[in-house]
Scaffold this motif. Structure first.
Motif, PDB file in Angstrom:
ATOM      1  N   ALA A 459       0.819  -1.209   0.000  1.00 48.74           N
ATOM      2  CA  ALA A 459       0.000   0.000   0.000  1.00 48.74           C
ATOM      3  C   ALA A 459       0.856   1.264   0.000  1.00 48.74           C
ATOM      4  O   ALA A 459       0.607   2.184  -0.786  1.00 48.74           O
ATOM      5  CB  ALA A 459      -0.922  -0.001   1.220  1.00 48.74           C
ATOM      6  N   THR A 460       1.865   1.330   0.867  1.00 50.58           N
ATOM      7  CA  THR A 460       2.631   2.569   1.022  1.00 50.58           C
ATOM      8  C   THR A 460       3.662   2.753  -0.089  1.00 50.58           C
ATOM      9  O   THR A 460       3.635   3.754  -0.809  1.00 50.58           O
ATOM     10  CB  THR A 460       3.318   2.596   2.388  1.00 50.58           C
ATOM     11  OG1 THR A 460       4.090   1.391   2.569  1.00 50.58           O
ATOM     12  CG2 THR A 460       2.290   2.698   3.504  1.00 50.58           C
ATOM     13  N   LEU A 461       4.556   1.780  -0.246  1.00 54.09           N
ATOM     14  CA  LEU A 461       5.564   1.903  -1.304  1.00 54.09           C
ATOM     15  C   LEU A 461       4.914   1.830  -2.686  1.00 54.09           C
ATOM     16  O   LEU A 461       5.348   2.505  -3.627  1.00 54.09           O
ATOM     17  CB  LEU A 461       6.626   0.821  -1.162  1.00 54.09           C
ATOM     18  CG  LEU A 461       7.546   0.928   0.064  1.00 54.09           C
ATOM     19  CD1 LEU A 461       8.602  -0.169   0.039  1.00 54.09           C
ATOM     20  CD2 LEU A 461       8.205   2.287   0.146  1.00 54.09           C
ATOM     21  N   GLY A 462       3.870   1.002  -2.808  1.00 53.47           N
ATOM     22  CA  GLY A 462       3.159   0.920  -4.074  1.00 53.47           C
ATOM     23  C   GLY A 462       2.480   2.234  -4.431  1.00 53.47           C
ATOM     24  O   GLY A 462       2.538   2.686  -5.586  1.00 53.47           O
ATOM     25  N   THR A 463       1.843   2.869  -3.438  1.00 53.54           N
ATOM     26  CA  THR A 463       1.198   4.159  -3.681  1.00 53.54           C
ATOM     27  C   THR A 463       2.221   5.226  -4.038  1.00 53.54           C
ATOM     28  O   THR A 463       2.019   6.030  -4.963  1.00 53.54           O
ATOM     29  CB  THR A 463       0.386   4.584  -2.441  1.00 53.54           C
ATOM     30  OG1 THR A 463      -0.666   3.647  -2.213  1.00 53.54           O
ATOM     31  CG2 THR A 463      -0.219   5.971  -2.629  1.00 53.54           C
ATOM     32  N   LEU A 464       3.346   5.250  -3.318  1.00 52.72           N
ATOM     33  CA  LEU A 464       4.413   6.210  -3.617  1.00 52.72           C
ATOM     34  C   LEU A 464       4.906   6.032  -5.051  1.00 52.72           C
ATOM     35  O   LEU A 464       5.016   7.000  -5.818  1.00 52.72           O
ATOM     36  CB  LEU A 464       5.567   6.023  -2.636  1.00 52.72           C
ATOM     37  CG  LEU A 464       6.843   6.829  -2.922  1.00 52.72           C
ATOM     38  CD1 LEU A 464       6.578   8.322  -2.759  1.00 52.72           C
ATOM     39  CD2 LEU A 464       7.988   6.367  -2.008  1.00 52.72           C
ATOM     40  N   PHE A 465       5.170   4.784  -5.433  1.00 55.65           N
ATOM     41  CA  PHE A 465       5.692   4.494  -6.768  1.00 55.65           C
ATOM     42  C   PHE A 465       4.684   4.867  -7.861  1.00 55.65           C
ATOM     43  O   PHE A 465       5.015   5.576  -8.820  1.00 55.65           O
ATOM     44  CB  PHE A 465       6.056   3.012  -6.854  1.00 55.65           C
ATOM     45  CG  PHE A 465       6.352   2.528  -8.235  1.00 55.65           C
ATOM     46  CD1 PHE A 465       7.543   2.856  -8.866  1.00 55.65           C
ATOM     47  CD2 PHE A 465       5.432   1.747  -8.924  1.00 55.65           C
ATOM     48  CE1 PHE A 465       7.810   2.414 -10.155  1.00 55.65           C
ATOM     49  CE2 PHE A 465       5.694   1.293 -10.201  1.00 55.65           C
ATOM     50  CZ  PHE A 465       6.885   1.632 -10.818  1.00 55.65           C
ATOM     51  N   LEU A 466       3.440   4.408  -7.711  1.00 52.21           N
ATOM     52  CA  LEU A 466       2.435   4.652  -8.747  1.00 52.21           C
ATOM     53  C   LEU A 466       2.074   6.127  -8.859  1.00 52.21           C
ATOM     54  O   LEU A 466       1.747   6.607  -9.944  1.00 52.21           O
ATOM     55  CB  LEU A 466       1.188   3.813  -8.463  1.00 52.21           C
ATOM     56  CG  LEU A 466       1.382   2.293  -8.563  1.00 52.21           C
ATOM     57  CD1 LEU A 466       0.141   1.555  -8.087  1.00 52.21           C
ATOM     58  CD2 LEU A 466       1.728   1.882  -9.988  1.00 52.21           C
ATOM     59  N   THR A 467       2.128   6.845  -7.737  1.00 50.64           N
ATOM     60  CA  THR A 467       1.861   8.283  -7.781  1.00 50.64           C
ATOM     61  C   THR A 467       2.972   9.030  -8.507  1.00 50.64           C
ATOM     62  O   THR A 467       2.721   9.927  -9.327  1.00 50.64           O
ATOM     63  CB  THR A 467       1.695   8.842  -6.356  1.00 50.64           C
ATOM     64  OG1 THR A 467       0.618   8.162  -5.700  1.00 50.64           O
ATOM     65  CG2 THR A 467       1.392  10.336  -6.381  1.00 50.64           C
ATOM     66  N   LEU A 468       4.222   8.651  -8.242  1.00 49.63           N
ATOM     67  CA  LEU A 468       5.361   9.344  -8.849  1.00 49.63           C
ATOM     68  C   LEU A 468       5.514   9.028 -10.333  1.00 49.63           C
ATOM     69  O   LEU A 468       6.072   9.838 -11.078  1.00 49.63           O
ATOM     70  CB  LEU A 468       6.648   8.978  -8.110  1.00 49.63           C
ATOM     71  CG  LEU A 468       6.815   9.559  -6.699  1.00 49.63           C
ATOM     72  CD1 LEU A 468       8.082   9.017  -6.039  1.00 49.63           C
ATOM     73  CD2 LEU A 468       6.861  11.086  -6.744  1.00 49.63           C
ATOM     74  N   THR A 469       5.045   7.866 -10.766  1.00 44.45           N
ATOM     75  CA  THR A 469       5.220   7.506 -12.179  1.00 44.45           C
ATOM     76  C   THR A 469       4.559   8.511 -13.119  1.00 44.45           C
ATOM     77  O   THR A 469       5.028   8.723 -14.242  1.00 44.45           O
ATOM     78  CB  THR A 469       4.648   6.105 -12.473  1.00 44.45           C
ATOM     79  OG1 THR A 469       3.283   6.046 -12.030  1.00 44.45           O
ATOM     80  CG2 THR A 469       5.454   5.025 -11.789  1.00 44.45           C
ATOM     81  N   THR A 470       3.478   9.156 -12.666  1.00 42.01           N
ATOM     82  CA  THR A 470       2.775  10.108 -13.530  1.00 42.01           C
ATOM     83  C   THR A 470       3.516  11.432 -13.663  1.00 42.01           C
ATOM     84  O   THR A 470       3.257  12.186 -14.608  1.00 42.01           O
ATOM     85  CB  THR A 470       1.362  10.382 -12.981  1.00 42.01           C
ATOM     86  OG1 THR A 470       1.464  10.903 -11.647  1.00 42.01           O
ATOM     87  CG2 THR A 470       0.557   9.092 -12.940  1.00 42.01           C
ATOM     88  N   SER A 471       4.443  11.710 -12.736  1.00 43.05           N
ATOM     89  CA  SER A 471       5.131  12.999 -12.766  1.00 43.05           C
ATOM     90  C   SER A 471       6.603  12.892 -13.141  1.00 43.05           C
ATOM     91  O   SER A 471       7.127  13.744 -13.866  1.00 43.05           O
ATOM     92  CB  SER A 471       5.002  13.704 -11.410  1.00 43.05           C
ATOM     93  OG  SER A 471       5.504  12.880 -10.364  1.00 43.05           O
ATOM     94  N   VAL A 472       7.284  11.856 -12.659  1.00 41.92           N
ATOM     95  CA  VAL A 472       8.725  11.761 -12.909  1.00 41.92           C
ATOM     96  C   VAL A 472       9.095  10.564 -13.771  1.00 41.92           C
ATOM     97  O   VAL A 472      10.271  10.390 -14.107  1.00 41.92           O
ATOM     98  CB  VAL A 472       9.514  11.715 -11.574  1.00 41.92           C
ATOM     99  CG1 VAL A 472       9.258  12.954 -10.755  1.00 41.92           C
ATOM    100  CG2 VAL A 472       9.171  10.451 -10.785  1.00 41.92           C
ATOM    101  N   GLY A 473       8.152   9.710 -14.109  1.00 36.09           N
ATOM    102  CA  GLY A 473       8.443   8.541 -14.922  1.00 36.09           C
ATOM    103  C   GLY A 473       8.732   7.309 -14.082  1.00 36.09           C
ATOM    104  O   GLY A 473       8.981   7.392 -12.870  1.00 36.09           O
ATOM    105  N   VAL A 474       8.703   6.152 -14.731  1.00 33.58           N
ATOM    106  CA  VAL A 474       8.841   4.878 -14.023  1.00 33.58           C
ATOM    107  C   VAL A 474      10.227   4.742 -13.396  1.00 33.58           C
ATOM    108  O   VAL A 474      10.364   4.311 -12.246  1.00 33.58           O
ATOM    109  CB  VAL A 474       8.563   3.695 -14.969  1.00 33.58           C
ATOM    110  CG1 VAL A 474       8.806   2.366 -14.254  1.00 33.58           C
ATOM    111  CG2 VAL A 474       7.132   3.756 -15.486  1.00 33.58           C
TER     112      VAL A 474
END
Length: 504
Positions: A459-474
């Motif tokens: 939930a936490t690391l997954g949310t951080l990762f998926l949220t950042l992918t839209t702004s800084v890329g995968v």
């Protein structure tokens, strides 16, 4: 040296003196609620054979594999069932939340009705719910089947730990717990590798459904073996179900895990914030009810006295950041490999295989290392894991997008080697001093902490990762997620210094 737990049942503690059990003493009158005198020794539990140990480890591996096996199949499930991000997260979260919420209750039921009996029922229900997952016609049907599968897992897993605790002793127990810890870690990693293989194989056109259908014959084999080799054990004085404690624990875990796993995909609606606001009050109420229950002579769902045991308390505290980071790592890497580097399911599984192999090797070395170096084994393992994460972060940052299985292997190997020195040893530490009559409760508490932390990591690391992918890329989102996991590893290192110096 004879342990205190071994001595106490052999003496009579009535009156001012203690006499050997061989000297006749008056016994208390028997009542319906006291089937035999509390001072009389419980009958010795039958021993656990090598085949019996293998069987309970096989049964324990099934729920652990299925928490992770779905990760590499999510893109295929999405295409086949037109699921969408929110429903896909429910496929993962529904299993994890049901599993975590019911684990302690599953342990208590095993204490009451017999651990072998509940182990058999758990295997049968796990096979049925896996079949339901494998034939699910729609996305929401799959979610419902996954919730039921999580409940079956919660019935199954605590019985494996409690059987090991109750049917082994001394060095045999230490080795068995080490094997269980190794199984827990290896099964978690193997889940994603196996998922990639099965999805790519597309057996008889089954596609992603094979990851669930494969459980049916495996559970059937474990069921047959359990009938022949697993001894029946139960608590000599089983307690009634702690209904208020069970309800409050369920509310606390649901109000924490559900909004964290579903909130981002649903756009953080009002209900997600309301649930998060309820969580601290539900958790505080659970602690208060459990303390009052033990103080008034009742048997709470999670006895506070159990947590006051040094090895249990320090081990559970360390398990939270370790398994949080582990669960988040496995989810984030699986998504990044497929959505960022465009690996297929098989190639994504192959990329994680070196981590699995290294984990397996170090988990076999762990029992000897912990016997010689004690808690230093955990500290060293966490530091090795940190080095592996740094290597992986550098590999992803500088090598992206021209990365393959072999270029990722060095970081995966170092990370897995470090993890293999932590997970099995922590599990062994937590259970090393749990009294045999509380084996089900102790196993349930450990499994709940482990499972909740894994789900919290997703939930936490997954949310951080998926949220950042839209702004800084995968790529950059993955590097930031690995940096966040390094923080969890640093906490693990600090907490390792509070573990018992010697491990029983």
């Amino acid at each position: 040296m004879t342990s205190r737990a071994q001595v106490l049942p052999r003496v009579t503690r009535i009156g001012a003196s203690a006499r050997p059990a061989s000297v006749p003493t008056p016994t208390a009158p028997r009542t319906e609620r006291t089937p035999r005198s509390p001072q009389s020794p419980a009958p010795a539990a039958p021993g656990l054979s090598a085949l019996g140990l293998l069987t309970v480890l096989l049964g324990a591996a099934l729920p652990m594999v299925d928490f992770f096996i779905v990760n590499v199949a999510l893109p295929t499930i999405d295409r086949d069932l037109n699921a969408g991000p929110a429903v896909l997260e429910m496929v993962v979260a529904g299993y994890g939340v049901a599993y975590a919420v019911l684990l302690v209750l599953g342990g208590r039921l095993g204490d009451m009705f017999g651990r072998r009996n509940l182990f058999l029922w758990g295997l049968a229900l796990f096979a049925v719910t896996s079949l339901a997952c494998g034939v699910a016609p729609t996305a929401w049907t799959l979610v419902a089947a996954r919730v039921a599968q999580g409940a079956a897992s919660a019935l199954l897993l605590p019985q494996a730990l409690a059987t090991i605790q109750s049917a082994t002793s001394g060095s045999s127990r230490g080795k068995a717990l080490s094997y269980y810890g190794a199984t827990a870690g290896v099964a978690s990693v193997v889940g994603q590798v196996l998922g990639g293989v099965l999805v790519s194989a597309d057996i008889a056109g089954s596609g992603w459904r094979a990851i669930f259908l494969v459980n049916v014959p495996v559970a059937a084999v474990a069921l047959v073996l359990a009938l022949k080799s697993v001894p029946e054990t139960r608590s000599p004085h089983p307690a009634r179900i702690d209904k208020p404690g069970t309800v409050l624990l369920a509310v606390a875990l649901i109000t924490l895990l559900l909004p964290l796993t579903e909130g981002r995909a649903a756009g953080w609606p009002l209900w997600s914030w309301v649930l998060l606001g309820v969580f601290p009050f539900a958790a505080a109420a659970f602690v208060a009810v459990e303390r009052r229950g033990e103080r008034t002579g009742q048997t709470p769902l999670l006895p506070p006295s159990l947590v006051r045991i040094s090895s249990v308390r320090s081990g559970l505290l360390l398990a939270v950041p370790f398994f949080l980071g582990f669960g988040g790592f496995m989810f984030v890497v699986a998504v990044a490999l497929q959505d960022g580097l465009h690996f297929g399911a098989l190639k994504a599984g192959a990329a994680i295989a070196p981590l699995c192999a290294a984990f397996f090797v170090s988990s076999l070395l762990g029992p000897r290392a912990v016997g010689r170096f004690g808690r230093t084994t955990v500290t060293a393992g966490a530091l090795i894991q940190a080095a592996g994460l740094l290597v992986l972060a550098g590999t992803f940052f500088w090598g992206w997008p021209h990365l393959g299985v072999w270029s990722l292997a060095p970081g995966m190997i170092v990370t897995g080697f470090g993890q293999g020195f932590v997970a099995p040893v922590v599990i062994r530490i937590v259970l090393s001093e749990v009294p045999a009559p509380q084996a089900g409760v102790g196993g349930g508490a450990l499994a709940t902490t482990q499972q909740s932390s894994l789900a919290l990591g997703v939930a936490t690391l997954g949310t951080l990762f998926l949220t950042l992918t839209t702004s800084v890329g995968v790529r950059d989102a993955l590097v930031w997620a690995l940096a966040a996991q390094l923080v969890a590893v640093a906490v693990t290192v600090a907490l390792s210094l509070r573990l018992p110096r010697r491990v029983l």
